[in-house]
Design an enzyme around this catalytic site. Structure first.
Site, PDB file in Angstrom:
ATOM      1  N   GLU A   1      -8.967  13.059  10.935  1.00  0.00           N
ATOM      2  CA  GLU A   1      -8.718  11.917  11.270  1.00  0.00           C
ATOM      3  C   GLU A   1      -8.199  12.073  13.070  1.00  0.00           C
ATOM      4  OE1 GLU A   1      -6.430   8.413   9.198  1.00  0.00           O
ATOM      5  OE2 GLU A   1      -6.482   9.180   8.590  1.00  0.00           O
TER       6      GLU A   1
ATOM      7  N   LYS B   1       1.151  -1.248   0.224  1.00  0.00           N
ATOM      8  CA  LYS B   1      -0.172   0.209  -0.187  1.00  0.00           C
ATOM      9  C   LYS B   1       1.193   1.425   0.325  1.00  0.00           C
ATOM     10  CE  LYS B   1      -2.921   2.844   2.595  1.00  0.00           C
ATOM     11  NZ  LYS B   1      -3.793   2.508   3.650  1.00  0.00           N
TER      12      LYS B   1
END
Length: 377
Positions: A180, A126
């Site tokens: 976040e 990723k």
């Protein structure tokens, strides 16, 4: 480095260049800056410990850490107060805008393809890759106006405004509304809420609900999310007990994007000797939510493809007090305002199965949070 006691207080109105952090119904606004701590390496634990040790009761250090290892960090040691700042935001002033995208959407799609090639070759699993938008405004945007609008519209829970230099009167100012939570510490209680896996929202309620349901069921996005949760849980277990991740992610909605979110809790066995919120932020950052897996190979891919786009973008921003308690959010849905220029950054997590055109749309939706508050639409 020290800034003499700068007075920023002014009833309910924000200063022209506010220094603040909000995570609830009120914003903590600095009234005086006692000292500014700058380091060439925001990951330096000795610097973090020195800052916390210098704080007196009633003081906080508010600031930001860059994305990359070995890159700068800045914290302003302040005295301030929590203030209710919710009030109607004034409409944007009439302005003209000159907007530049870099890389272009087509070039960004090529960057996504380059990451997919690295994934296919087994180099990475990723990588979060990003792009920028420069907005030149005439007359220049006013930071207090942007923060006012963010506090009212609240596109992300964590609203911040942090000068990136010791001199507070001018120079770059980091502003935004992050959804976040990197980490919070309150006594022995630790919390993190990583976001990974997302999709642009739709103005139509039926289509919006369909997209949310599809995200919740997406194998690609669930795999991307699991990389982040696993990394955070592993890091927390090094210093915490009772680390409790959820059994699966929930949905979190912002104004423009649906996210997969996983609230994680943990506990410090001894908060007096345990790491401060600032040290925890250093330990956790960068998570795979903004970096990738494996971390070193992902960082190399980001540096190769993005160059020096990030700086403080995709870093972390927040505060710590003399007890070690504090809150740090990931620096997303953010902008750096410097004179007439406002620079924005948005990234997307690329894993096997990612579609370049979809990632262009996703980063566009994320950029839209800050272009809206600037008055572009």
């Amino acid at each position: 480095m020290t800034a003499e006691r700068v007075d920023l207080s002014s009833s309910m109105a924000l200063p022209a260049r506010p220094l603040l952090f909000a995570s609830g119904e009120e914003a903590y606004v600095a009234d005086r800056v006692l000292r500014t701590w700058i380091t060439p390496d925001g990951a330096d634990p000795g610097w973090a410990d020195q800052v916390v040790a210098a704080l007196e009761p009633g003081e906080r250090a508010i600031g930001a850490l860059s994305f990359a290892a070995g890159a700068p960090g800045i914290l302003h040691q302040v005295v301030g107060s929590e203030r209710p700042l919710h009030r109607p935001a004034s409409p944007p002033r009439a302005r003209t805008y000159d907007v530049h995208e870099f890389p272009t959407p087509a070039a960004y799609a090529d960057m996504v393809r380059a990451v997919l090639d690295k994934i296919a070759a087994g180099v990475v699993r990723k990588v979060v890759i990003g792009r920028c938008l420069d907005v030149i405004s005439d007359p220049p945007l006013e930071p207090a106006e942007i923060i006012d609008r963010l506090l009212v519209t609240r596109p992300g829970r964590y609203v911040f405004s942090v000068p990136l230099t010791e001199g507070l009167e001018d120079g770059p100012l980091l502003v935004g509304a992050s959804p976040e939570l990197l980490v919070s510490r309150e006594g022995d209680r630790i919390a993190c809420t990583p976001l990974a896996g997302s999709v642009p929202r739709s103005p139509g309620p039926d289509e919006d609900a369909r997209r949310a349901d599809a995200l919740r069921a997406s194998a690609k996005d669930l795999a991307e999310h699991a990389f982040v949760v696993d990394a955070i849980v592993h890091a927390l277990k090094e210093v915490c007990v009772d680390v409790e991740p959820p059994t699966g992610p929930t949905l979190l909605a912002t104004d423009t994007v649906w996210h997969l979110a996983s609230p994680i809790t943990a506990r410090l066995e001894d908060p007096d000797s345990g790491p401060s919120a600032l040290r925890l932020a250093q330990m956790l950052h960068p998570t795979p939510a903004v970096g990738g897996v494996p971390a070193k190979a992902a960082a190399e891919a980001i540096a190769d493809l993005e160059g020096d786009l990030r700086d403080y973008f995709a870093g972390c921003v927040g505060w710590v007090d003399e007890s070690g308690d504090g809150v740090f959010a990931i620096t997303i849905r953010a902008a750096v305002i410097d004179g007439a220029r406002m620079r924005l950054f948005a990234g997307a997590g690329i894993v096997a199965g990612s579609d370049p055109d979809s990632e262009v749309r996703e980063t566009g939706a994320k950029l839209e949070t800050m272009t809206r508050v600037a008055g572009l639409g």
